[in-house]
Design an enzyme around this catalytic site. Structure first.
Site, short mmCIF file in Angstrom:
data_model
loop_
_atom_site.label_atom_id
_atom_site.label_comp_id
_atom_site.label_asym_id
_atom_site.label_seq_id
_atom_site.Cartn_x
_atom_site.Cartn_y
_atom_site.Cartn_z
N TYR A 241 0.87 -1.18 0.00
CA TYR A 241 0.00 0.00 0.00
C TYR A 241 0.91 1.23 0.00
O TYR A 241 2.05 1.15 -0.45
CB TYR A 241 -0.95 -0.08 1.22
CG TYR A 241 -2.11 0.86 1.14
CD1 TYR A 241 -2.92 0.88 0.01
CD2 TYR A 241 -2.40 1.73 2.19
CE1 TYR A 241 -3.99 1.76 -0.08
CE2 TYR A 241 -3.48 2.60 2.11
CZ TYR A 241 -4.26 2.62 0.96
OH TYR A 241 -5.32 3.50 0.90
N LYS B 33 -21.06 -20.34 -8.89
CA LYS B 33 -20.33 -20.23 -10.15
C LYS B 33 -18.89 -19.78 -9.88
O LYS B 33 -17.93 -20.30 -10.44
CB LYS B 33 -21.04 -19.20 -11.04
CG LYS B 33 -20.58 -19.18 -12.45
CD LYS B 33 -21.49 -20.04 -13.28
CE LYS B 33 -21.05 -20.12 -14.71
NZ LYS B 33 -22.01 -20.90 -15.49
#
Lengths: 153, 441
Positions: free
Chosen positions: B41, B96
């Site tokens: 970060y 899925k």
């Protein structure tokens, strides 16, 4: 493919095609809902057109099969010049025979016949929402002359 | 069978509540100490942002974009349940995403969305493009799904896939290749009837023709009967469903009209994707097909006709969408591998040729194992088929000129193997360490 004046034996098929035109118009606008006895009315309509001197009924045929129809009639414009107009009221080609320049040939031939009948201008009556018909005529140099506005009361 | 379904329904309810979601976002980099955040970060990450700003294509190299797929639905046609809305669709999209991860090593994000119309779907998916490497559209009603897929495929530079169209059609094609082979037929010249003109069969018709079938030998039926150019509703179809209209124009060379029995007279194969059975198709309809008939019944959970009845009526090779009968035509055989292959070469799209090549690889795999009337297509358990199909798809993308990264066949296979094995290893490790618990008894 031949484009010729309709004969009596064509009238059943011609009426079918006229009904298809009306149903197509209904797809664009609910104010063109087609009556249930449209076929019978269409038969009357085309039978009355076949021999009338001020009406024109052309068909496109492949062998014995009617694949397209164009109906027109002569009108006199009371206040305007030119006075005599040939009005195309119905025009339909079966889906399989589209995009083959047949539509163009039919309108050309109808225009020629109407001219012989005295037409000084050619006009076509199509629903404002029927974008396919509007596009077809616009491509061939037609432009909007009047707007018929409508609404349910 | 009903008991089996009730059992899985109960488990699905209990387990879904227990786990509170089937997939999660997990770290992909080590956090050795909090100091590492100055790399992952700010401030370190700014350097990565700047390099991507200078060339946005680098987002495929410096972030997880390359391996991320959004699974998007508006919930308008979910399974056989109809329009159950986006929240109702979420468990399906999660499932899925899990399959994508486990069988394809793909990071898939379930994203059911609330939108007014197809423009809403198109706008949303296009806005997502910078974050993802591909899009899986799912359970969107027909004909809306055709427009959405066509627009997004032409307007985006990442693969957009609609599994109910390309996925089902691709697996059907794979099964059909082997069924034709077993019955001594060639695709060219086979008379094939497609019963149902929804997402799956509209795409199947297109793929069959691209794979070599003669469109004049195909007959497609919708709920009103056989499609042909002189059908009464052709003008309506022209305006409302141009895909069906165009199929009516190019198929059915003999201009047959009528219903299913008329279509099946003298047909070699039937692909039914028409709706819930088991009595949607009758024995006397199957009986008029040619000898050594092929019949696929793809509706789930109840096929249009049950295999024993079809067999009694004369069908020789039968496939369904279910796992409790032989020859399961299952999308899960294809979509994880399709995206694995497409993502590995950073494909810009998934062409029909890529799908056909994938189908050919699926059927070739089954042929190597030895096809027979009860085995025309691999099963999901044969996981080694996935990297093979993925590598084929990657190579097809390179040949088609849609790959950003040109891997060799060997590299494609290696990367696909590694990615898929990695996912399985992660699952095993998480279970072994008690991070993913087994469900409660």
């Amino acid at each position: 493919m031949q484009i010729r004046r309709a004969k009596k034996e064509d009238l059943g098929s011609v009426a079918d095609l006229i009904v298809r035109t009306k149903k197509l118009n209904n797809e664009f606008d609910p104010l063109f809902a087609v009556v249930s006895d449209a076929k019978a009315r269409a038969e009357k309509h085309v039978t009355a057109s076949i021999d009338a001197p001020d009406k024109l009924l052309l068909v496109a045929v492949e062998g014995q099969k009617v694949v397209g129809v164009i109906r027109a009639e002569m009108h006199t414009r009371l206040f305007y010049e030119p006075h005599q107009e040939g009005l195309i009221t119905d025009f339909y080609i079966l889906p399989e025979y589209r995009r083959k320049a047949l539509g163009n040939d039919m309108v050309q031939q109808a225009s020629g016949e109407l001219k012989k009948m005295g037409a000084q201008i050619i006009v076509a009556d199509v629903p404002a929402q029927n974008e396919i018909a509007n596009r077809f005529y616009a491509k061939r140099g037609f432009r909007a002359l009047t707007n018929l506005l409508g609404k349910s009361p | 069978m009903l008991e089996h379904k009730d059992d899985s329904s109960k488990k699905a309810l209990d387990y879904s509540k227990f786990y509170g979601g089937k997939v999660t976002v997990a770290p992909n980099v080590p956090v050795r100490s909090l100091d590492d955040f100055s790399i992952w970060y700010t401030p370190g990450v700014a350097a990565v942002s700047k390099i991507i700003e200078s060339d946005p294509e680098l987002s495929f190299e410096y972030t997880g974009r390359w391996n991320t797929v959004a699974v998007v639905t508006d919930g308008s046609r979910v399974l056989g349940l109809g329009n159950i809305g986006p929240e109702g669709a979420l468990p399906v999209m999660e499932g899925k995403a899990l399959i994508y991860n486990y069988l394809g090593g793909v990071n898939a994000i379930p994203l059911p969305i609330r939108v007014k119309d197809e423009e809403g779907i198109i706008e949303f998916v296009k806005a997502l493009e910078p974050s993802i490497g591909g899009v899986n559209l799912e359970d969107i009603e027909s004909p809306k799904c055709f427009n959405v897929l066509e627009r997004l495929r032409s307007e985006m530079k990442i693969p957009v896939w609609h599994d109910d169209q390309q996925g089902t059609a691709g697996v059907t094609l794979a099964a059909l290749f082997n069924a034709l082979e077993l019955t001594g037929r060639k695709l060219r010249g086979a008379r094939i009837v497609l019963f149902g003109a929804g997402a799956a069969n509209i795409a199947a018709e297109r793929l069959l023709v691209k794979a070599g079938a003669d469109p004049r030998d195909l007959i497609v039926l919708d709920s009103k009967g056989i499609l042909h150019p002189e059908r009464e509703d052709m003008d309506k179809l022209l305006l409302r469903n141009k895909w069906k209209h165009d199929i009516a124009m190019r198929t059915n060379g003999d201009r047959i009209s009528g219903g299913l029995k008329d279509a099946l007279k003298g047909a070699d194969a039937l692909v039914a994707a028409a709706g819930q059975g088991p009595d949607m198709i009758r024995k006397d309809e199957i009986a008029v097909m040619n000898k050594r008939a092929i019949a696929f019944f793809l509706a789930n959970p109840v096929p249009e006709m049950l295999p024993p009845a079809a067999h009694a009526a004369g069908a020789e090779i039968i496939a369904t969408g279910r796992s409790d009968y032989p020859n399961q035509v299952n999308n899960s055989l294809l979509f994880p591998a399709i995206f694995r292959g497409a993502l590995d070469v950073r494909a810009r799209t998934i062409t029909d040729t890529m799908v056909i090549e994938a189908a050919k690889q699926l059927s070739a795999f089954a042929r190597e194992k030895g096809i027979n009337k009860n085995y025309i297509i691999p099963t999901m358990l044969q996981w080694e088929v996935y990297p093979r199909v993925a590598a084929t798809v990657g190579q097809a993308a390179v040949k088609e000129g849609v790959a950003r990264k040109k891997l060799s066949k060997k590299e494609s296979l290696r990367v696909a193997m590694e990615m898929i094995e990695h996912s399985r290893k992660v699952m095993n490790a998480l279970r072994r360490n008690g991070i993913i618990l087994d469900p409660p008894e």
